[in-house]
Enzyme design. Structure first.
Site, short mmCIF file in Angstrom:
data_model
loop_
_atom_site.label_atom_id
_atom_site.label_comp_id
_atom_site.label_asym_id
_atom_site.label_seq_id
_atom_site.Cartn_x
_atom_site.Cartn_y
_atom_site.Cartn_z
N GLY A 173 0.82 -1.21 0.00
CA GLY A 173 0.00 0.00 0.00
C GLY A 173 0.85 1.25 0.00
CG ASN A 174 -0.26 4.59 -1.72
OD1 ASN A 174 -0.99 5.43 -1.22
ND2 ASN A 174 -0.62 3.87 -2.79
NE ARG A 175 3.57 8.38 5.04
CZ ARG A 175 4.41 9.36 5.31
NH1 ARG A 175 5.63 9.33 4.81
NH2 ARG A 175 4.04 10.38 6.06
CB SER A 176 -2.67 8.19 -0.81
OG SER A 176 -3.78 9.00 -1.10
#
Ligand code: CTP
Length: 410
Positions: A214-217
Site C-alpha cells: 500500500g501507500n500513505r495516501s
C-alpha cells in the site's frame, strides 16, 4: 491595562430548530479548537433540542435567541456586522424561507441581514421539504444573492426515513467554513450540468488474505475535490481506494475499490460519460505477480511471494480513451532530487502522460501526504504554470475547478 485584541476569525454559528441541532455542538467544538472565535445564535426551536448552557460552555461566550437580551450592546446589529463568516447548521426549511425573504424576528435572522461577510447555510430537513417547490425557490433566490447554500447529504433522516436532506458531517461543514474564510468566492454554482469522475486514496495490492502493498495516501485531496465540485453544483462520482477515516462528501456518488485493477475498471466505467476525469489516487505502480489464497508462511520462498509485475498506467489509458472536449487531470507527488526540481519532474510527467492539467505537489518532510494542507503548481498542456499557494486541500480543489471551468467556457 488594555484588553488584548482577539485576532481570531469571528464566526457566528446559527443553529436552526431541527433534530440535527445536536450536531452543531460538534461543529462548534471543531471551530473553537481550530482557533476561531464563535458566537452561537440559536433559534428558539434550536434551544428545545440543545440547551443554551451547552453552547455557552463550548463557545465560552453568552448565548441568546432573542433580540431583547443584552440590549445595550446592540447585539442584533453587531453580531452580523462584526462577523468574518456566518454559518447556519442546521438550516431548516423555515429558516431558509425567512433568510430568503428578509424576515428578522430573532437574533439569528437579524444577524443574517446585517452580515456583509460570506454566509454558509447548511440545510437539514426531510427530503419532501428539501424538494418542495417553495424550498427550491428559496434556495435559488439565496444562491442568486451569493449565499452559499450547501448540498445536503443523503442517508438516514429522523425516524425510519432515508433520503436527501441529512446534515453533512460536522468535519465537512468545518472544511467548507474554513474554505470560505480563506477564499470567500470559492463556492460559486458554476459546475451545474457537469459530471466529474474523481479517484482518491491509495490502492492496496493484496499479497495474501492478510497482507498487501500500500501507500500513505489519505485520500483527503481527492475527497476535497469531490466535496468542492459537488458544492459548486457538479454531479460527482468519487472512486475511493483506501483512505483515512474521512466522512463521505455530501451530494457525491461514492464507489469503493481496493486494488489498482478495481480502480482502473471503475474509472474507465465512470469516465465514459464524465466531462472531467481526475486521477488524484495514489496508484501502485506494481502488484504481486500472484495473490496467494492462503496466508504466506515465512518458509514460503518458492515461488518468490513478493515477485512484482507492472500495473497499467490508468491516467495514460484515460487520456488515450478521452472523448472530444473531455478534460483529464492528473496529480504528481514529487520529492525532487540533486539534479531535478519538483517542477521539472512535473513538466516531464505532464508531457509523458498527455493529460490536460497536472497538479504538482512537493511531498516528503511532512508535506502533502496525511496532512490537512497542500500547495504546489498547476501545469496545463498549453504551457501554463500557476502556483497553488499553500492552504487547505479544499482551497487547492477550488483553484483547480476555477481553471477547469474557465477552460470549458472557451
Ligand atoms: N497513475 C495512474 N496509474 C498508475 C500510476 C499513476 O493512473 N499506475 C496516475 C496517478 O493517479 C497520478 C499520476 O498518474 O494522477 C502520476 O502518478 P505518480 O505516482 O506521480 O507517477 P507515476 O506514473 O507513477 O510515475 P513515476 O513513478 O515516474 O513518478
Amino acid at each position: 491595562m488594555t484588553e488584548p485584541v482577539d485576532a481570531r476569525p469571528r464566526i457566528v454559528l446559527g443553529v436552526g430548530g431541527g433534530i440535527a441541532a445536536y450536531k452543531a455542538c460538534e461543529v462548534l467544538r471543531r471551530l473553537t479548537e481550530s482557533g476561531h472565535s464563535v458566537r452561537v445564535a440559536p433559534t428558539e426551536g434550536a434551544l428545545k433540542f440543545v440547551g443554551a448552557a451547552t453552547f455557552e460552555a463550548l463557545s465560552g461566550q453568552p448565548v441568546h435567541a432573542d433580540v431583547f437580551s443584552d440590549v445595550p450592546s446592540v447585539a442584533h446589529v453587531k453580531l452580523g456586522q462584526e462577523a468574518d463568516l456566518v454559518v447556519v447548521a442546521p438550516a431548516t426549511a423555515n429558516l431558509l424561507a425567512k433568510a430568503a425573504h428578509g424576515l428578522a424576528d430573532d437574533l439569528l435572522t437579524n444577524a443574517l441581514l446585517t452580515a456583509r461577510c460570506p454566509v454558509l447555510l447548511v440545510p437539514a430537513m426531510h427530503t419532501e421539504m428539501w424538494e418542495h417547490p417553495a424550498t427550491r425557490a428559496n434556495v435559488a433566490l439565496l444562491r442568486s444573492r451569493g449565499v452559499v447554500v450547501a448540498e445536503p447529504a443523503s442517508g438516514r433522516l429522523t425516524g425510519k426515513d432515508t433520503g436527501k436532506g441529512r446534515l453533512p458531517d460536522p468535519a465537512e461543514i468545518v472544511e467548507l467554513a474554513r474554505l470560505l474564510l480563506e477564499r470567500p468566492d470559492a463556492l460559486p454554482r458554476d459546475m451545474e450540468g457537469l459530471h466529474v469522475a474523481i479517484s482518491a486514496g491509495g490502492t492496496r495490492e493484496p499479497l495474501d488474505p492478510v497482507r498487501f502493498l500500500g501507500n500513505r495516501s489519505s485520500g483527503r485531496q481527492g475527497y476535497a475535490l469531490a466535496r468542492v465540485a459537488a458544492q459548486r453544483g457538479a454531479r460527482v462520482t468519487l472512486v475511493a481506494a483506501h483512505t483515512a477515516d474521512l466522512p463521505a462528501p455530501a451530494g457525491v456518488e461514492l464507489e469503493r475499490v481496493g486494488s489498482a485493477a478495481e480502480l482502473r475498471d471503475a474509472m474507465h466505467w465512470v469516465g465514459k460519460d464524465a466531462d472531467v476525469v481526475v486521477m488524484a489516487a495514489a496508484v501502485a505502480d506494481f502488484r504481486p505477480v500472484a495473490t496467494t489464497p492462503h496466508k504466506i508462511k515465512k518458509t514460503d520462498r518458492d515461488p518468490d511471494p513478493v515477485a512484482l509485475t507492472r500495473n497499467p498506467d490508468i491516467l495514460a489509458e484515460l487520456v488515450a480513451a478521452r472523448r472530444a472536449r473531455q478534460v483529464v487531470v492528473g496529480f504528481a507527488a514529487e520529492t525532487g532530487d540533486d539534479s531535478t526540481t519538483v517542477l521539472e519532474y512535473g513538466r516531464a510527467k505532464l508531457a509523458r502522460k498527455g493529460c490536460d492539467w497536472l497538479v504538482v505537489n512537493a511531498v516528503g518532510d511532512g508535506k502533502a501526504f496525511e496532512v490537512e494542507d497542500n500547495g504546489g503548481w498547476l501545469l496545463s498542456a498549453n504551457g501554463g504554470e500557476t502556483p497553488l499557494p499553500h492552504g487547505s486541500k479544499a482551497r487547492l480543489a477550488s483553484a483547480l475547478w476555477d481553471a477547469v471551468v474557465s477552460s470549458l467556457e472557451v
